[in-house]
Design an enzyme around this catalytic site. Structure first.
Site, PDB file in Angstrom:
ATOM      1  N   SER A  91       0.897  -0.723   0.131  1.00 27.97           N
ATOM      2  CA  SER A  91      -0.099   0.101  -0.443  1.00 27.97           C
ATOM      3  C   SER A  91       1.053   1.411  -0.073  1.00 27.97           C
ATOM      4  O   SER A  91       2.294   1.380  -0.054  1.00 27.97           O
ATOM      5  CB  SER A  91      -0.586   0.008   1.074  1.00 27.97           C
ATOM      6  OG  SER A  91      -2.040   1.432   1.467  1.00 27.97           O
ATOM      7  N   CYS A 114      -1.596  -9.813  -7.870  1.00 26.00           N
ATOM      8  CA  CYS A 114      -2.352  -8.343  -8.239  1.00 26.00           C
ATOM      9  C   CYS A 114      -3.990  -8.602  -8.104  1.00 26.00           C
ATOM     10  O   CYS A 114      -4.614  -7.345  -8.290  1.00 26.00           O
ATOM     11  CB  CYS A 114      -1.067  -7.956  -8.967  1.00 26.00           C
ATOM     12  SG  CYS A 114      -1.719  -7.608 -10.763  1.00 26.00           S
ATOM     13  N   CYS A 129      -0.711  -6.866 -17.599  1.00 22.30           N
ATOM     14  CA  CYS A 129       0.071  -7.632 -16.308  1.00 22.30           C
ATOM     15  C   CYS A 129       0.949  -7.304 -15.653  1.00 22.30           C
ATOM     16  O   CYS A 129       2.332  -6.736 -16.957  1.00 22.30           O
ATOM     17  CB  CYS A 129       0.155  -9.526 -16.809  1.00 22.30           C
ATOM     18  SG  CYS A 129       1.395  -9.944 -14.885  1.00 22.30           S
ATOM     19  N   ARG A 170      -0.372  -4.157  -6.873  1.00 23.85           N
ATOM     20  CA  ARG A 170      -1.843  -4.862  -6.342  1.00 23.85           C
ATOM     21  C   ARG A 170      -2.804  -3.975  -6.760  1.00 23.85           C
ATOM     22  O   ARG A 170      -3.027  -2.848  -6.607  1.00 23.85           O
ATOM     23  CB  ARG A 170      -1.564  -4.766  -5.236  1.00 23.85           C
ATOM     24  CG  ARG A 170      -2.586  -4.968  -3.775  1.00 23.85           C
ATOM     25  CD  ARG A 170      -3.010  -6.674  -3.522  1.00 23.85           C
ATOM     26  NE  ARG A 170      -3.570  -7.315  -3.355  1.00 23.85           N
ATOM     27  CZ  ARG A 170      -4.826  -7.708  -3.100  1.00 23.85           C
ATOM     28  NH1 ARG A 170      -5.415  -7.586  -4.928  1.00 23.85           N
ATOM     29  NH2 ARG A 170      -6.066  -8.544  -3.163  1.00 23.85           N
ATOM     30  N   CYS A 172       4.028 -14.568 -10.302  1.00 21.85           N
ATOM     31  CA  CYS A 172       2.741 -14.321 -10.095  1.00 21.85           C
ATOM     32  C   CYS A 172       2.676 -13.258  -8.713  1.00 21.85           C
ATOM     33  O   CYS A 172       3.325 -13.858  -7.997  1.00 21.85           O
ATOM     34  CB  CYS A 172       1.567 -15.138 -10.315  1.00 21.85           C
ATOM     35  SG  CYS A 172      -0.403 -13.575 -10.038  1.00 21.85           S
ATOM     36  N   CYS A 222      -5.563  -9.314 -13.514  1.00 15.84           N
ATOM     37  CA  CYS A 222      -6.088 -10.708 -14.992  1.00 15.84           C
ATOM     38  C   CYS A 222      -7.358 -10.655 -14.179  1.00 15.84           C
ATOM     39  O   CYS A 222      -8.042 -10.758 -15.355  1.00 15.84           O
ATOM     40  CB  CYS A 222      -4.861 -11.841 -14.707  1.00 15.84           C
ATOM     41  SG  CYS A 222      -5.132 -12.719 -13.694  1.00 15.84           S
ATOM     42  N   THR A 249      -7.107   1.601   4.692  1.00 17.77           N
ATOM     43  CA  THR A 249      -6.312   1.125   6.010  1.00 17.77           C
ATOM     44  C   THR A 249      -7.219   1.008   7.093  1.00 17.77           C
ATOM     45  O   THR A 249      -7.459   0.252   8.073  1.00 17.77           O
ATOM     46  CB  THR A 249      -5.285   1.655   6.504  1.00 17.77           C
ATOM     47  OG1 THR A 249      -3.968   0.730   5.074  1.00 17.77           O
ATOM     48  CG2 THR A 249      -4.837   0.417   7.574  1.00 17.77           C
TER      49      THR A 249
END
Length: 616
Positions: free
Chosen positions: A129, A588, A561, A374, A585, A591, A410
Site C-alpha cells: 500500500s 495483484c 499484467c 496490487r 505472479c 488479470c 487501511t
C-alpha cells in the site's frame, strides 16, 4: 516466525498446526531472492515432515500409485479442526478482527478460539500500500500503540498536490488533509498487528492458502479448506505431498483484500451486491517501488500526490511519493482499470512517471529496494455489498471500503474488522445475529465517510478536467451533501475498446537508472512459486486468447499484467499462443479483473508462494 501464545482451550489445535508453520512455510524470508525467470527452489520432502506427522491419518487408503507417484484424489480424507472463529486473511482487517475478538474475550472472561490463515509465507509478505496512515481505527483498537512500539513514527511534515504535464509540475490547491497522519510501511505495520494478535492468544498461521469454502447441507458457510501441497503440474502427487486442512468456524470472516477469490464466490453465490448498494465494483492497479535516495534529497514525512501525465485525460489515476524513514521513498502510480486502449501498459506508464523532470532528479543515484503491484477497490459507497452471509461476513477491502479521494483504506478496513468481531462475539456469547454487523456498519464513521466521498470517483467517468471540476464542487461547496449519487460506468473488463479503433503506444526502453525492465523489477519483489504445481491462473475457455483476445484486443493480457505472467509466443507453426508464466505472479489480481471476456480465473497457488514484501 512469531512465537505462538495460545489460550488453553485451543492448545490442541495449535499443536496440530505448529509443525506446519515451522517446517513447510518458513521458506521465503530466510532465503535469498531468486530471479523470477528461473525455476524456484522446490519444496523438499524433509520440509514437510511435521505436516506428515500431523495430517497423515486416513489418507493412504486412497492412494493411487502411477509411475511411482500418487495421483491426486479429491476424495482423500482431510484433517478437520474446529474453531469458534476462522478468519481468512492476515491483513489489517483480518488481524483487527482477531484482536478485537480476543479483547472482548478478556473483557467478558470468555475463551473463544480464533484462527487467522494467511497465504503469504509470512504475515505482511503479501501486503502492499502507499501508505499515508490515518490512525483513527488504531486509536480505538490499541489506544496505547505508541507505547507498544508500533512501527509508526514518521508524521506527515508537508503535503503537496500537483498536476503533471509532460515537462512541468503545476502546483494545485491541496484537497488532502493529512495533519496527524503518518507515512508508514503497511507490510511492517501488519507484522506488528500479527504480533499483537498472537500475544492475545490468536492462532496466526501464514503459508496457508484458503482455496475452498465449506458449506453444510443448508448452504451455510461452515469454514474453509486450505490448498493441498505437493501436487505436480501434471496432477500427480509428488513425494512431498500433503493434503489440505479443513478449518471450520462457528463464524467465518473473509478478509482476503481486494478481489478476494473466496469472497467473490460468496458475493456471487448469495447475490450480495444487489442486497447491498447495488452497483458493481470498480478497480485500479497500483504499482510501487521503495527507493533509498541521497540524504540531501530526503525530506522526512514529505507527501506528494499528482494527477495527469503520464496518463491521458480519459484514464483516471495518479501518483504518490512519500518520504519514509532511513532515507527511503515510496513512489507509485495508480491506474484505473476501466481504461479504454488495449495497448495501454500500466507498468510502462509507471516507468514513464519516473522519467518526469520533477521526479527523476530525486531518484537518480538512488537504489531500488523493492517492487510490487496490487489492485485496489475504487467503487466506494455505491459498490459496498451486503457483507453478511449465512455463517459469517466479509470485511475490509474484500468488501471495498477504500476512500478514493482520501486515497486511504487501511483505517476503514480495520474498523470494519472490529465491527464484524463485535457482531461475531455477540453471536457466540449472547446468541445475537451477524446482521448486527450491517446495522453497525451503517451507523459507523465508515458509512458517513464513504457516503460523503461517493461522487468523486464516478465524476472522472467524464474525463480528467470535468472530474476535477465536479470533485472541487463536492469538496469545497457541497461537502458530500449533494442530492444525487453518481453511478459508475461499465465494469472494467467491458471498458476495453477493440484494437482497430485504438492507437498503439510506443514506450521508451528502460535506462537502468530510473526505469527498468520487468525481470529486473520482479527480482526485487522476491516473488517465488514452486514451478511444479498446477497453474493457479486458469482459463475458463482455452481458445479465447487466440480466437478473441489476440485478434480483437491485440492480446491485452501481455500488457495489463505488471509481472509478465502472460506472453504470446510462436509455436512450431509460427502461430502465436498464450503462455502463462504463473511463477512470476505478484497476486495483484489485475488479470482476474481486466480480461475482456472474464476468461481468467485467479485461484490460490500453494501456500507460501508469491511476493515477499518487507517494506511495502
Amino acid at each position: 516466525m512469531f512465537k505462538k501464545i495460545v489460550s488453553f482451550s485451543s492448545k490442541s489445535k495449535s499443536r496440530k498446526l505448529k509443525s506446519i508453520s515451522r517446517n513447510s512455510i518458513n521458506c521465503s524470508s530466510s532465503s535469498k531472492p531468486i530471479s523470477p525467470i528461473q525455476n524456484p527452489l522446490p519444496i523438499t520432502p524433509n520440509s514437510l515432515k511435521g505436516f506428515t506427522r500431523s495430517f497423515s491419518s486416513g489418507h493412504h487408503s486412497n492412494l493411487n500409485l502411477i509411475s511411482g507417484r500418487r495421483r491426486f484424489s479429491s476424495e482423500a480424507a482431510r484433517e478437520s479442526i474446529n474453531y469458534d472463529v476462522v478468519i481468512v486473511g492476515g491483513g489489517p482487517a483480518g488481524l483487527s478482527a482477531a484482536i478485537r475478538l480476543k479483547q472482548l474475550c478478556r473483557e467478558n472472561d470468555v475463551d473463544l478460539s480464533v484462527c487467522v490463515v494467511e497465504k503469504g509465507a509470512e504475515v505482511g509478505s503479501h501486503i502492499l500500500s502507499g501508505n499515508v496512515f490515518e490512525p483513527r481505527a488504531l486509536n480505538e483498537l490499541i489506544p496505547k500503540w505508541r507505547e507498544e512500539e508500533a512501527p509508526i513514527s514518521v508524521g506527515v511534515s508537508s503535503d503537496k498536490f500537483m498536476l503533471l504535464t509532460k515537462k512541468h509540475a503545476i502546483p494545485m490547491p491541496n484537497p488532502f488533509d493529512n495533519k496527524g497522519n503518518y507515512v508508514i510501511s503497511l507490510s511492517q505495520f501488519v507484522r506488528w498487528l500479527g504480533q499483537k494478535a498472537e500475544e492475545l492468544g490468536v492462532e496466526v498461521y501464514p503459508g496457508f492458502a484458503a482455496k475452498e469454502v465449506l458449506f453444510d447441507e443448508n448452504e451455510n458457510v461452515i469454514g474453509i479448506a486450505t490448498n493441498d501441497m505437493g501436487i505436480g503440474k501434471d496432477g500427480y502427487k509428488k513425494d512431498n505431498y500433503q493434503p489440505g486442512v479443513e478449518l471450520k468456524g462457528r463464524v467465518n470472516l473473509f478478509a482476503e483484500g481486494c478481489r478476494g477469490s473466496l469472497s467473490e464466490k460468496i458475493i456471487r453465490k448469495y447475490d450480495l451486491r444487489k442486497k447491498g448498494q447495488g452497483q458493481h465494483q470498480t478497480y485500479a492497479l497500483g504499482i510501487k517501488e521503495v527507493w533509498e535516495i541521497d540524504a540531501d534529497k530526503h525530506k522526512l514525512g514529505a507527501v506528494v500526490h499528482t494527477l495527469g501525465w503520464p496518463l491521458d485525460h480519459k484514464t483516471y489515476g495518479g501518483s504518490f511519493l512519500y518520504h519514509m524513514q532511513d532515507r527511503q521513498v515510496s513512489i507509485g502510480l495508480v491506474c484505473a482499470l476501466n481504461y479504454h486502449n488495449p495497448f495501454f501498459n500500466p507498468y510502462e506508464e509507471f516507468q514513464n512517471l519516473k522519467r518526469h523532470p520533477a521526479i527523476r532528479p530525486l531518484l537518480e543515484n538512488g537504489t531500488v529496494i523493492q517492487y510490487g503491484a496490487r489492485t485496489l477497490n475504487e467503487g466506494g459507497f455505491q459498490s459496498i455489498p451486503y457483507p453478511v452471509f449465512p455463517g459469517g461476513a466479509i470485511v475490509g477491502c474484500s468488501a471495498g471500503f477504500l476512500n478514493v479521494p482520501k486515497i486511504k483504506g487501511t483505517h476503514t478496513a480495520m474498523k470494519s474488522g472490529m465491527l464484524a468481531a463485535e457482531s461475531a462475539f455477540g453471536v457466540l456469547h449472547k446468541g445475537s445475529n451477524m446482521k448486527t454487523y450491517w446495522e453497525n456498519l451503517k451507523n459507523s464513521w465508515i458509512w458517513e465517510e464513504l457516503h460523503r466521498a461517493r461522487n468523486y470517483r464516478p465524476a472522472f467517468e467524464y474525463g480528467l478536467l470535468p472530474g476535477m471540476a465536479i470533485s472541487a464542487l463536492e469538496h469545497y461547496l457541497l461537502k458530500g451533501r449533494a442530492p444525487y449519487t453518481l453511478k459508475h460506468g461499465k465494469p472494467d473488463h467491458e471498458a476495453t475498446h477493440e484494437a482497430n479503433v485504438c492507437s498503439p503506444i510506443e514506450y521508451p526502453k528502460p535506462d537502468g537508472i530510473v526505469s527498468f525492465d520487468v525481470p529486473t523489477s520482479l527480482y526485487r519483489s522476491n516473488t517465488n512459486h514452486d514451478h511444479d504445481q498446477p497453474a493457479h491462473l486458469r482459463l475458463r475457455d482455452p481458445t479465447v486468447p487466440e480466437l478473441v483476445n489476440l485478434p480483437k484486443y491485440a492480446g491485452p493480457e501481455s500488457r495489463y499484467c505488471p509481472a509478465r505472467v502472460y506472453e504470446y509466443v510462436s509455436d512450431d507453426n509460427g502461430q502465436l499462443k498464450l503462455q502463462i508464466n504463473a511463477q512470476n505472479c505478484l497476486h495483484c489480481k489485475a488479470c482476474d479483473i481486466k480480461d475482456p471476456k472474464q476468461n481468467i480465473e485467479w485461484t490460490v497457488p500453494e501456500g507460501g508462494g508469491g511476493p515477499g514484501y518487507s517494506v511495502m
